[in-house]
Design an enzyme around this catalytic site. Structure first.
Site: not given
Length: 557
Positions: A390, A516, A518
């Site tokens: 990001c 993102h 994750e």
């Protein structure tokens, strides 16, 4: 076998102190029930008055977890998804703020027909309706509801009252309350103390709730005598008192709970038969890889502005654990505060000693931004594996524009409104947005990958879907100029308008992503980009070790 037509409910509450791990308990129980062939949904009820955590400080709340449908939610939903490998949604996280907002909106529309709006029945009825709503969104056997806060907090009382009424409404065989408490160990007396648990249960009894199962956190295993004592004073049989001794990692909790037979106990109380016995082989294998990695340790530097509170990067830390296990290594995170890198006396070489990869974390605001840009420059120039997420990807773009493409002063308009080279700019549809809460580009969006890139090699396919949370984007006015100097657009939106992934020609592994990743890593399905990044960091570690050995040998001769 035919599934039960009635959805069973499990409510998880907590007492004595906060941060006992209700989320991990809920996720672990859900994983055990799913392994038995049951369909499980899970939700979190937070007592704060905020509508959602989207505008809350990471120092107060930790990470904001974004779902596929664009909800900004509590970080516990990350645990749910990682443990169960099931997507959550906006319906999976409710706050008292949203409840009150709905009730007030109803009142303004005249839905209460001029009646006096009160906590009981209006607020409680709204809570009960929401608690039951998730069960209607799929063919679930069990819905687990975690109630945030600690028993005794004034904020949680409406949620607890709603649970009490639901148990009366649904019946005790259809709703079970699991209460998580602490049994502290007093070193000077060399014994476990049960009094805090007794008082916590007493608080529940005062509001009309008798817990069905007690799960007791402790440093040491609970003896039969301790369990009997707790059960006696809490109106429970010994078998309803479950010990949860501190585990080395959170990924051992499902194993500990299964050893304590909590899944069988819950099913017995709910009068629910599971299609098959619990299968925990994958959990045992994963736990073994985490605790005993075959190929040692890989140290990765994570640069961010909230490094003093690692919960702000919870999903990144967990993704490294997943990817480490997939690569048979333990990933050790070395936190690098971005503001430290801005200091003139910063000893960068000491900071990077032993580092095999660098990740620049997401975030907002100008504070520490130049430190992030500086660490990107170091990773690029020293050919260290680099991963930007990001804002980390945006910093990589700024650094490349400044130091490779000659765009002096290049920046993001988030930080410098009138920069000569706005290589990162506000998204067009964001220009008219005034409110902060819930207005970013949120949720899952598709991305088309370019072949012959690190991203494509990691995913092994052209089309991916990833979750986003941002207002600013790569400025396409500079795409041609940056690409001509070696920046690779490795992924973009299907219409080609939004740059999603950048890479660098000639660099061993340099990947920046606007999304993102994750948020989609799972215990048994680590994210492809994290697997690839850790694998490259592992190679870098091994190469540096050989280089150091060869250099030392030459110096010795």
């Amino acid at each position: 076998m035919a599934r039960s037509k009635i959805v069973k409910h499990i409510f998880v509450t907590g007492g004595v102190v906060s941060s006992l791990g209700k989320g991990i308990l809920s996720a672990s129980l859900g994983a055990l029930l799913k392994s038995r062939g049951l369909r499980v949904a899970i939700q979190k009820y937070d007592p704060y008055i905020n509508v959602d955590p989207g505008t809350m400080s990471p120092y107060q709340h930790g990470e904001v977890y974004v779902t596929d449908d664009g909800a900004e939610t509590d970080l516990d939903l990350g645990h749910y998804e990682r443990f169960l490998d099931e997507a959550t949604s906006r319906a999976s996280n409710m706050t008292m703020g949203r409840i009150y907002k709905t009730v007030l909106d109803n009142e303004r529309r005249g839905d209460y027909l001029g009646g006096t709006v009160q906590v009981v029945p209006h607020v409680i009825d709204e809570i009960k309706a929401r608690m039951l709503d998730l069960a209607k969104k799929g063919s679930f056997d069990v819905v687990i509801t975690e109630i945030g806060g600690t028993v005794g907090d004034i904020e949680s009382l409406p949620f607890l009252e709603a649970m009490r009424q639901l148990k009366l409404q649904l019946g005790s065989k259809n709703l079970v309350n699991i209460h998580l408490t602490l049994v502290p160990y007093i070193k000077s007396a060399a014994e476990l103390k049960t009094k805090p648990t007794q008082h916590s249960v007493k608080m529940l009894l005062e509001i009309g709730i008798q817990p069905d199962i007690l799960v007791c956190r402790s440093e040491h295993p609970l003896s039969k005598d301790i369990k009997h004592k707790i059960g006696l004073f809490c109106n429970l049989s010994d078998s309803d008192v479950v010990g949860l001794c501190d585990a080395e990692t959170i990924y051992e909790v499902p194993l500990v709970l299964h050893e304590e037979k909590i899944d069988s106990l819950v099913l017995k109380k709910l009068m629910l038969k599971s299609p098959k016995p619990a299968d925990i082989k994958d959990w045992k294998d994963f736990s073994g890889k985490v605790k005993f990695p075959k190929d040692g340790v890989v140290e990765i530097g994570v640069c961010g502005k909230y490094t003093k509170y690692p919960d702000a990067y919870k999903s990144i830390v967990e993704s490294f654990i997943h990817a480490g296990a997939a690569n048979n290594v333990k990933v050790k995170v070395r936190w690098m505060h971005s503001e430290d890198l801005e200091q003139k006396d910063c000893k960068v070489n000491e900071m990077l000693q032993g580092i095999s990869g660098i990740l620049v974390a997401p975030g907002f605001g100008e504070r520490g931004i130049e430190g992030k840009i500086e660490i990107v420059k170091i990773a690029r120039e020293r050919n260290i594996p680099f991963f930007g997420i990001c804002l980390g990807m945006q910093c990589a773009t700024i650094e490349y524009a400044r130091n490779v493409c000659g765009m002096e002063g290049a920046h993001s308009t988030e930080f410098v409104k009138k920069t000569k080279y706005p290589v990162i700019d506000l998204m067009e549809h964001q220009r008219s947005v005034k409110q902060k809460g819930g207005t970013m580009r949120l949720g899952s969006y598709p991305c088309i990958l370019e072949e012959n890139t690190n991203a494509f090699a990691a995913y092994g396919k052209n089309l991916i879907n990833e979750r986003h949370r941002h207002r600013y984007e790569f400025n396409n006015q500079f795409k041609e100029e940056l690409s001509a100097k070696g920046l690779v657009i490795a992924g973009a939106s299907p219409d080609g308008e939004l740059v999603e992934i950048i890479e660098l020609k000639g660099h061993r592994w340099f990947v920046g992503v606007q999304f993102h990743p994750e948020l989609k890593s799972r215990v048994h399905k680590p994210h492809p980009l994290f697997i690839s990044f850790v694998a490259e960091a592992k190679k870098f570690r091994d190469e540096m070790a050989v280089h150091h050995y060869e250099t030392s040998s030459v110096e010795t001769v």
